[in-house]
Design a protein around this motif. Structure first.
Motif, PDB file in Angstrom:
ATOM      1  N   LEU A 153      39.230  37.903  23.043  1.00 36.89           N
ATOM      2  CA  LEU A 153      40.288  38.524  23.269  1.00 36.89           C
ATOM      3  C   LEU A 153      40.159  38.869  25.066  1.00 36.89           C
ATOM      4  CD1 LEU A 153      40.875  41.121  20.738  1.00 36.89           C
ATOM      5  CD2 LEU A 153      42.139  39.158  20.777  1.00 36.89           C
ATOM      6  N   PHE A 154      39.352  38.926  25.535  1.00 39.50           N
ATOM      7  CA  PHE A 154      38.859  39.091  26.856  1.00 39.50           C
ATOM      8  C   PHE A 154      39.281  37.837  27.598  1.00 39.50           C
ATOM      9  CE2 PHE A 154      36.315  39.000  30.695  1.00 39.50           C
ATOM     10  CZ  PHE A 154      36.816  39.975  31.374  1.00 39.50           C
ATOM     11  N   CYS A 155      38.855  36.814  27.230  1.00 42.20           N
ATOM     12  CA  CYS A 155      39.087  35.616  27.839  1.00 42.20           C
ATOM     13  C   CYS A 155      40.535  35.170  27.969  1.00 42.20           C
ATOM     14  CB  CYS A 155      38.075  34.407  27.385  1.00 42.20           C
ATOM     15  SG  CYS A 155      36.377  34.678  27.402  1.00 42.20           S
ATOM     16  N   TRP A 156      41.356  35.487  26.822  1.00 44.93           N
ATOM     17  CA  TRP A 156      42.520  35.138  26.809  1.00 44.93           C
ATOM     18  C   TRP A 156      43.629  36.175  27.293  1.00 44.93           C
ATOM     19  CZ3 TRP A 156      41.731  33.408  21.001  1.00 44.93           C
ATOM     20  CH2 TRP A 156      41.331  32.073  21.017  1.00 44.93           C
ATOM     21  N   LEU A 157      43.095  37.361  27.359  1.00 45.69           N
ATOM     22  CA  LEU A 157      44.316  38.354  27.737  1.00 45.69           C
ATOM     23  C   LEU A 157      44.096  38.714  29.260  1.00 45.69           C
ATOM     24  CD1 LEU A 157      44.161  40.977  24.561  1.00 45.69           C
ATOM     25  CD2 LEU A 157      45.885  39.026  25.094  1.00 45.69           C
ATOM     26  N   LEU A 158      43.006  38.609  29.592  1.00 49.89           N
ATOM     27  CA  LEU A 158      42.797  39.032  30.975  1.00 49.89           C
ATOM     28  C   LEU A 158      43.514  38.008  31.757  1.00 49.89           C
ATOM     29  CD1 LEU A 158      41.710  40.830  33.272  1.00 49.89           C
ATOM     30  CD2 LEU A 158      39.753  39.428  33.120  1.00 49.89           C
ATOM     31  N   PRO A 159      43.000  36.800  31.617  1.00 49.46           N
ATOM     32  CA  PRO A 159      43.800  35.883  32.658  1.00 49.46           C
ATOM     33  C   PRO A 159      45.352  35.676  32.582  1.00 49.46           C
ATOM     34  CG  PRO A 159      41.952  34.711  31.407  1.00 49.46           C
ATOM     35  CD  PRO A 159      42.351  36.096  30.921  1.00 49.46           C
ATOM     36  N   ALA A 160      45.752  35.755  31.077  1.00 49.30           N
ATOM     37  CA  ALA A 160      47.296  36.011  30.848  1.00 49.30           C
ATOM     38  C   ALA A 160      48.024  36.999  31.643  1.00 49.30           C
ATOM     39  CB  ALA A 160      47.569  36.113  29.455  1.00 49.30           C
ATOM     40  N   ALA A 161      47.304  38.184  31.832  1.00 46.25           N
ATOM     41  CA  ALA A 161      47.815  39.480  32.296  1.00 46.25           C
ATOM     42  C   ALA A 161      47.798  39.193  33.914  1.00 46.25           C
ATOM     43  CB  ALA A 161      47.178  40.654  32.109  1.00 46.25           C
ATOM     44  N   MET A 162      46.796  38.661  34.453  1.00 45.89           N
ATOM     45  CA  MET A 162      46.727  38.473  35.934  1.00 45.89           C
ATOM     46  C   MET A 162      47.517  37.507  36.511  1.00 45.89           C
ATOM     47  SD  MET A 162      42.368  38.951  36.259  1.00 45.89           S
ATOM     48  CE  MET A 162      42.407  38.944  37.989  1.00 45.89           C
ATOM     49  N   ILE A 163      47.406  36.105  35.899  1.00 49.42           N
ATOM     50  CA  ILE A 163      48.336  35.099  36.083  1.00 49.42           C
ATOM     51  C   ILE A 163      49.778  35.495  35.940  1.00 49.42           C
ATOM     52  CG2 ILE A 163      48.955  32.784  36.033  1.00 49.42           C
ATOM     53  CD1 ILE A 163      46.085  33.154  37.079  1.00 49.42           C
ATOM     54  N   GLY A 164      50.013  36.105  34.811  1.00 49.94           N
ATOM     55  CA  GLY A 164      51.595  36.568  34.892  1.00 49.94           C
ATOM     56  C   GLY A 164      52.090  37.426  35.744  1.00 49.94           C
ATOM     57  N   SER A 165      51.232  38.576  36.294  1.00 45.46           N
ATOM     58  CA  SER A 165      51.558  39.269  37.462  1.00 45.46           C
ATOM     59  C   SER A 165      51.950  38.604  38.694  1.00 45.46           C
ATOM     60  CB  SER A 165      50.525  40.360  37.598  1.00 45.46           C
ATOM     61  OG  SER A 165      50.175  41.280  36.260  1.00 45.46           O
ATOM     62  N   ALA A 166      50.864  37.431  38.922  1.00 45.02           N
ATOM     63  CA  ALA A 166      50.960  36.571  40.087  1.00 45.02           C
ATOM     64  C   ALA A 166      51.987  35.960  39.857  1.00 45.02           C
ATOM     65  CB  ALA A 166      49.821  35.750  40.297  1.00 45.02           C
ATOM     66  N   ALA A 167      52.486  35.340  38.778  1.00 49.02           N
ATOM     67  CA  ALA A 167      53.680  34.411  38.917  1.00 49.02           C
ATOM     68  C   ALA A 167      55.046  35.112  39.065  1.00 49.02           C
ATOM     69  CB  ALA A 167      53.572  33.620  37.408  1.00 49.02           C
ATOM     70  N   LEU A 168      55.039  36.434  38.368  1.00 45.33           N
ATOM     71  CA  LEU A 168      56.140  37.242  38.590  1.00 45.33           C
ATOM     72  C   LEU A 168      56.270  37.687  40.017  1.00 45.33           C
ATOM     73  CD1 LEU A 168      58.272  38.719  36.982  1.00 45.33           C
ATOM     74  CD2 LEU A 168      56.879  40.671  36.812  1.00 45.33           C
ATOM     75  N   LEU A 169      55.182  37.933  40.609  1.00 39.10           N
ATOM     76  CA  LEU A 169      55.227  38.267  41.942  1.00 39.10           C
ATOM     77  C   LEU A 169      55.669  37.348  42.767  1.00 39.10           C
ATOM     78  CD1 LEU A 169      54.660  40.626  44.038  1.00 39.10           C
ATOM     79  CD2 LEU A 169      52.199  39.658  44.183  1.00 39.10           C
ATOM     80  N   ALA A 170      55.514  36.038  42.495  1.00 40.26           N
ATOM     81  CA  ALA A 170      55.868  34.947  43.339  1.00 40.26           C
ATOM     82  C   ALA A 170      57.272  34.494  43.238  1.00 40.26           C
ATOM     83  CB  ALA A 170      54.837  33.613  42.963  1.00 40.26           C
ATOM     84  N   ALA A 171      57.710  34.790  41.880  1.00 42.33           N
ATOM     85  CA  ALA A 171      59.120  34.412  41.427  1.00 42.33           C
ATOM     86  C   ALA A 171      60.114  35.372  42.045  1.00 42.33           C
ATOM     87  CB  ALA A 171      59.343  34.265  39.953  1.00 42.33           C
ATOM     88  N   ARG A 172      59.639  36.804  42.281  1.00 43.73           N
ATOM     89  CA  ARG A 172      60.592  37.554  42.743  1.00 43.73           C
ATOM     90  C   ARG A 172      60.822  37.577  44.172  1.00 43.73           C
ATOM     91  NH1 ARG A 172      62.189  41.835  39.229  1.00 43.73           N
ATOM     92  NH2 ARG A 172      62.005  43.161  40.920  1.00 43.73           N
ATOM     93  N   GLN A 173      59.944  36.926  44.923  1.00 39.80           N
ATOM     94  CA  GLN A 173      60.099  36.863  46.433  1.00 39.80           C
ATOM     95  C   GLN A 173      61.373  36.287  46.986  1.00 39.80           C
ATOM     96  OE1 GLN A 173      56.606  35.937  48.753  1.00 39.80           O
ATOM     97  NE2 GLN A 173      55.342  35.952  46.685  1.00 39.80           N
ATOM     98  N   PRO A 174      61.970  36.311  47.716  1.00 42.98           N
ATOM     99  CA  PRO A 174      63.097  35.552  48.435  1.00 42.98           C
ATOM    100  C   PRO A 174      62.592  34.110  48.927  1.00 42.98           C
ATOM    101  CG  PRO A 174      62.288  37.457  50.063  1.00 42.98           C
ATOM    102  CD  PRO A 174      61.644  37.768  48.840  1.00 42.98           C
ATOM    103  N   LEU A 175      63.443  33.073  48.383  1.00 42.92           N
ATOM    104  CA  LEU A 175      62.571  31.842  48.665  1.00 42.92           C
ATOM    105  C   LEU A 175      63.508  31.261  49.787  1.00 42.92           C
ATOM    106  CD1 LEU A 175      62.563  30.464  45.216  1.00 42.92           C
ATOM    107  CD2 LEU A 175      60.815  31.540  46.302  1.00 42.92           C
ATOM    108  N   CYS A 176      62.889  30.416  50.886  1.00 43.82           N
ATOM    109  CA  CYS A 176      63.412  29.866  51.824  1.00 43.82           C
ATOM    110  C   CYS A 176      63.477  28.486  51.841  1.00 43.82           C
ATOM    111  CB  CYS A 176      62.901  30.298  53.158  1.00 43.82           C
ATOM    112  SG  CYS A 176      63.185  32.047  53.978  1.00 43.82           S
ATOM    113  N   ARG A 177      62.646  27.994  50.515  1.00 38.73           N
ATOM    114  CA  ARG A 177      62.650  26.337  50.693  1.00 38.73           C
ATOM    115  C   ARG A 177      62.510  26.337  49.010  1.00 38.73           C
ATOM    116  NH1 ARG A 177      59.191  27.888  54.199  1.00 38.73           N
ATOM    117  NH2 ARG A 177      57.754  28.829  52.854  1.00 38.73           N
ATOM    118  N   SER A 178      62.787  25.081  48.381  1.00 39.18           N
ATOM    119  CA  SER A 178      63.176  24.692  47.134  1.00 39.18           C
ATOM    120  C   SER A 178      62.364  23.648  46.598  1.00 39.18           C
ATOM    121  CB  SER A 178      64.609  24.734  46.713  1.00 39.18           C
ATOM    122  OG  SER A 178      65.326  23.670  47.505  1.00 39.18           O
TER     123      SER A 178
END
Length: 320
Positions: A153-178
């Motif tokens: 559970l630790f090996c699956w849930l911890l990366p999912a939470a951390m990477i999910g937060s990083a992906a959400l943070l990156a997706a919510r930024q204003p984008l100047c390139r595509s």
């Protein structure tokens, strides 16, 4: 252009991205299609076969084989997030591939979560082997079924939470390139598309923290564990030390495989300031292709317990 049309174009630019990596493979599209198709089918069949053997054989219901099954299942999930769409694009798309921002962030989350989970499963395997060889009298207490479940559970849930937060943070930024010079989406490429600012800096720092937590610390623990195992085995004069080292060999091969792929990925990301499509595409190909092909080969051929059951299973199929 009217104001309404301009607003629509800006909205599309901010909510859709372009994967340009396919253009680097356009001259040999069919060759790469059959290469990736063969690798994916091989991974599905071989990983599935090893998983079936581990799940159906009660004698393999041990922590070491449970971690192997988790790693192979993890590899299948990560490959399934990349291969089907990539095969479709190679077969039907003629140029760059247009994807939505949400779909790109979701793919980046799955791919990187599976990669980070694999790096945490490798220390769990090393811990299992360390306790079994260096602390055999405490093995039943330290590597109990409850402890194995907690580690999974630790090996699956911890990366999912951390990477999910990083992906959400990156997706919510204003984008100047595509445009992304990759075959698939990843968190680092999403960060590079942003316009900069405090949000981009925070995302970069968080990504560096994830790299340390999910890559460098597990690597340090694995090196410590196997160094201790090697030292203990060399100090013993009994014949069991050679057998103990042989049980560690497949894990070491897979560890070196993941470490090499991750090192190439990180170096390619950090040492290149500008966009270099060819190297980015080559790196993305190696990171996806090598682990999915090598993992089932290592665990299917180098572990006698699994290999013996597979041979008996295949021979029984032939005699029927």
């Amino acid at each position: 252009m009217s104001l309404a049309a301009l607003n629509v174009s800006l909205f599309v630019a901010q909510t859709s991205l372009t994967l340009d990596g396919l253009q680097q493979l356009s001259d040999h599209r069919l060759l790469f299609f059959f290469l990736f198709l063969s690798a994916y089918l091989f991974a599905l069949c071989s990983d599935g076969l090893v998983l079936v053997v581990i799940c159906t054989r009660h004698s393999l219901h041990k922590p070491m084989y449970v971690f192997i099954a988790a790693l192979l299942l993890n590899s299948l999930l990560g490959g399934s997030a990349v291969y089907p769409r990539l095969l479709w694009d190679l077969l039907w798309e003629s140029g760059s591939v247009l994807v939505t921002l949400s779909a790109c962030a979701c793919q980046a989350w799955v791919v990187y979560s599976c990669g980070a989970s694999a790096f945490l499963l490798l220390p769990a395997m090393a811990f299992d082997r360390y306790v079994a060889i260096c602390r055999p009298m405490r093995y039943a207490a330290l590597v109990s079924p409850r402890a194995v479940a907690a580690l999974l559970l630790f090996c699956w849930l911890l990366p999912a939470a951390m990477i999910g937060s990083a992906a959400l943070l990156a997706a919510r930024q204003p984008l100047c390139r595509s445009h992304i010079n990759r075959l698939y989406c990843d968190v680092y490429s999403l960060n590079r598309l942003s316009c900069g600012g405090n949000a981009a800096l925070l995302s970069e720092v968080f990504a560096l923290f994830i790299s340390v937590a999910c890559c460098l610390l597990p690597v340090a623990f694995v090196l410590f564990s196997y160094s201790s195992i090697l030292y203990i085995s060399l100090c013993r004069v009994s014949g069991s030390s050679g057998k103990a080292l042989r049980t560690c060999l497949p894990h070491l091969l897979v560890f070196l495989n993941y470490s090499a792929c991750t090192a190439v990925e990180l170096l390619q990301r950090r040492l290149q300031a500008g966009d270099q499509p060819a190297s980015s595409v080559l790196t993305s190909v190696l990171v996806v292709l090598v682990p999915t092909v090598l993992n089932p080969v290592v665990y299917g051929l180098n572990m006698s317990a699994i290999t013996g059951y597979i041979r008996r299973l295949l021979s029984s199929r032939k005699t029927e």
